[in-house]
Structure formats: C-alpha cells, structure tokens
Write an enzyme that holds these catalytic residues in place. Structure first.
Site, PDB file in Angstrom:
ATOM      1  N   LYS A  92      59.101  81.267  16.374  1.00 11.91           N
ATOM      2  CA  LYS A  92      57.985  80.344  16.091  1.00 11.91           C
ATOM      3  C   LYS A  92      57.038  80.952  15.054  1.00 11.91           C
ATOM      4  O   LYS A  92      56.617  80.278  14.125  1.00 11.91           O
ATOM      5  CB  LYS A  92      57.187  80.032  17.372  1.00 11.91           C
ATOM      6  N   ARG A 145      51.159  75.742  25.692  1.00  6.77           N
ATOM      7  CA  ARG A 145      52.227  76.354  26.480  1.00  6.77           C
ATOM      8  C   ARG A 145      52.292  75.790  27.892  1.00  6.77           C
ATOM      9  O   ARG A 145      53.181  76.170  28.657  1.00  6.77           O
ATOM     10  CB  ARG A 145      51.940  77.839  26.591  1.00  6.77           C
ATOM     11  N   ARG A 167      62.462  93.961  18.793  1.00  7.05           N
ATOM     12  CA  ARG A 167      61.343  93.653  17.890  1.00  7.05           C
ATOM     13  C   ARG A 167      60.365  94.827  17.818  1.00  7.05           C
ATOM     14  O   ARG A 167      60.063  95.461  18.830  1.00  7.05           O
ATOM     15  CB  ARG A 167      60.638  92.414  18.445  1.00  7.05           C
ATOM     16  N   ARG A 207      55.850  95.963  21.425  1.00  8.69           N
ATOM     17  CA  ARG A 207      54.843  95.304  22.252  1.00  8.69           C
ATOM     18  C   ARG A 207      55.174  95.556  23.715  1.00  8.69           C
ATOM     19  O   ARG A 207      56.341  95.493  24.112  1.00  8.69           O
ATOM     20  CB  ARG A 207      54.840  93.789  21.983  1.00  8.69           C
ATOM     21  N   ARG A 233      58.839  86.643  31.130  1.00  4.44           N
ATOM     22  CA  ARG A 233      58.258  85.682  30.182  1.00  4.44           C
ATOM     23  C   ARG A 233      59.166  84.460  30.028  1.00  4.44           C
ATOM     24  O   ARG A 233      58.688  83.332  29.896  1.00  4.44           O
ATOM     25  CB  ARG A 233      58.048  86.338  28.814  1.00  4.44           C
TER      26      ARG A 233
HETATM   27  P1  AMP Z   1      53.031  85.165  21.892  1.00  2.00           P
HETATM   28  O1  AMP Z   1      52.652  86.091  20.787  1.00  2.00           O
HETATM   29  O2  AMP Z   1      52.877  83.710  21.532  1.00  2.00           O
HETATM   30  O3  AMP Z   1      54.371  85.481  22.505  1.00  2.00           O
HETATM   31  O4  AMP Z   1      51.936  85.399  23.063  1.00  2.00           O
HETATM   32  C1  AMP Z   1      51.806  86.655  23.666  1.00  2.00           C
HETATM   33  C2  AMP Z   1      51.070  86.527  24.988  1.00  2.00           C
HETATM   34  O5  AMP Z   1      49.761  85.966  24.766  1.00  2.00           O
HETATM   35  C3  AMP Z   1      51.714  85.614  26.019  1.00  2.00           C
HETATM   36  O6  AMP Z   1      52.729  86.267  26.778  1.00  2.00           O
HETATM   37  C4  AMP Z   1      50.503  85.248  26.883  1.00  2.00           C
HETATM   38  O7  AMP Z   1      50.141  86.334  27.724  1.00  2.00           O
HETATM   39  C5  AMP Z   1      49.406  85.092  25.843  1.00  2.00           C
HETATM   40  N1  AMP Z   1      49.340  83.722  25.293  1.00  2.00           N
HETATM   41  C6  AMP Z   1      49.544  83.337  23.996  1.00  2.00           C
HETATM   42  N2  AMP Z   1      49.394  82.008  23.856  1.00  2.00           N
HETATM   43  C7  AMP Z   1      49.089  81.532  25.096  1.00  2.00           C
HETATM   44  C8  AMP Z   1      48.842  80.230  25.620  1.00  2.00           C
HETATM   45  N3  AMP Z   1      48.882  79.128  24.838  1.00  2.00           N
HETATM   46  N4  AMP Z   1      48.567  80.126  26.940  1.00  2.00           N
HETATM   47  C9  AMP Z   1      48.511  81.198  27.731  1.00  2.00           C
HETATM   48  N5  AMP Z   1      48.754  82.447  27.324  1.00  2.00           N
HETATM   49  C10 AMP Z   1      49.042  82.627  26.014  1.00  2.00           C
END
Ligand code: AMP
Length: 213
Positions: A13, A88, A127, A160, A171
């Site tokens: 994404k 999400r 990653r 990460r 996740r």
């Molecule tokens: P991402 O980089 O999009 O994979 O997001 C990393 C982490 O940020 C996720 O595993 C959540 O802990 C938090 N996070 C990011 N976007 C959201 C969202 N829309 N709702 C809730 N938690 C989020």
C-alpha cells in the site's frame, strides 16, 4: 483525486501510494508513518501509541480518526489525498464517510491490493527501513548495496518491531477480522477497485492506475 488504500500489511500500500502521489501530485497520508514519527519524536501521542505499534495491535479508533481529521485540514489536502493504512476498521470507514461528507468531498476509489498470505509473510519479515529517511529495502528483493546501510542517505537500516514473524502473524489475524468489513463496506458502495498485488512495483502500479482514472 481522493483514494483510500486497503489491503493487508505487506500488500504494498505504501509503495503504491507513493507512486500515485508522484503520478497525480496529491499527498500521501499514511497513519502508520504519522504514528511512527510521533513515536520517534517521543511526543505525548508517540508515548500513548508505543505499545500498540510494538505489538502490532490497532491504535484505538478515536486516536487515528482524530489524527486523520487534523491532517486533512492541511492546505495540501484540499485538491485530494491518498490515505494509506486508514480506514482499518468499519468504525473508521464510517467516520471517514462522515468527515468527507462534512467537507463536501466524495471518495473516488478504494484500492484493494490482493496478495496471498504466504507472500505477505515473506515480504514483511525481510523488510528493512532506514532510521533516518524512512527509505524501504528488502533483504531478498531490494537489498541495500552496503548491508545495514541506506543507499540514499547513509542512515542505519532496522527491522520494524512489528515486522518480526510472530507479530506479523498477529497483524494478519487482526487484519482479517477488523479490516475485512472495510473491504465489504467499499464493495457495497461500488468503490472497490481490486488489483493483483503480485509482480513488480511497476506492474502493480499499472493495474492500480488503470482502476482509479
Ligand atoms: P502500517 O505502517 O500501516 O502497517 O501501520 C503500523 C501500525 O500503526 C499498525 O500495526 C497499527 O498499530 C498502527 N496503525 C496504523 N494505521 C492505523 C489505523 N488506521 N488504525 C489503527 N491502528 C493503526
């Protein structure tokens, strides 16, 4: 252009949102990036969300909805935006519908990037991210020239916390329960644009760009 990127962690994404940003010139708004920046900077928001990020759990809806609402007030979001990692949950999708209605805006598309689970685990566990500039690498598919070092800025590469294999599985489970209904929400609204996420980033981008124009 107003687009949301949906799809599991590791679907690409962020990569595809950046390419859309380059092609269409509207900002890429990633809730994950905003939360990680806050965590790095040690702001009150960063401290509040630290545990959620480390454990790969979703940050409470109220917090992320507030963040997106504030970010969209910035002038660069007036002509449009690409939301990555948000919404999400169904509650977030409904909050976004309301936010956009209040702003007199309409969503053009929800891009859904489809990738098999086994491939997602392979992508996420390899990653690596630059601590300094956020540049992304992959130990197999896109390795840095000097191991552990960012080829763009010389920063240190790290994995990460939430890209470790046990957290990845967690996740993906959360994704299936919480984000599945978001996909159905956009399908029902006739906005879902499914794209096969397997292939080079350019191949995937070609499919996505064709679906959002
Ligand atoms: P991402 O980089 O999009 O994979 O997001 C990393 C982490 O940020 C996720 O595993 C959540 O802990 C938090 N996070 C990011 N976007 C959201 C969202 N829309 N709702 C809730 N938690 C989020």
């Amino acid at each position: 252009m107003r687009v949301v990127m949906v799809g599991p962690p590791g679907a690409g994404k962020g990569t595809q949102a950046k390419l859309l940003n380059e092609r269409f010139g509207v900002p890429h708004v990633s809730t994950g990036d905003i939360l990680r920046d806050a965590q790095r900077a040690g702001t009150p928001l960063g401290l509040e969300v630290q545990r959620f990020l480390e454990e790969g759990r979703l940050v409470p809806d109220k917090v992320v909805i507030g963040i997106v609402g504030e970010r969209l007030k910035d002038p660069d979001c007036r002509p449009g935006y690409i939301l990555d990692g948000f919404p999400r949950t169904l509650a977030q999708a409904q909050a976004l519908d309301e936010l956009m209605a209040n702003r007199g805006e309409r969503l053009d598309a929800a891009v859904f990037i489809v990738v098999p689970q086994q491939e997602l685990v392979r992508r996420l566990s390899g990653r690596r991210v630059c601590r300094a500039c956020g540049g992304m690498y992959h130990v197999l598919f896109d390795p840095p020239t000097i191991p552990g070092t960012c080829g763009r800025c010389g920063g240190e590469l790290y994995q990460r916390e939430d890209d470790r294999e046990d957290t990845i599985r967690h996740r993906l489970e959360i994704y299936a329960c919480e984000t599945g209904p978001v996909v159905e929400h956009y399908r029902a609204a006739g906005l879902l644009r499914e794209a096969d996420g397997v292939g080079t980033r350019e191949e995937v981008f070609g499919r996505i760009a064709a679906g959002v124009q």
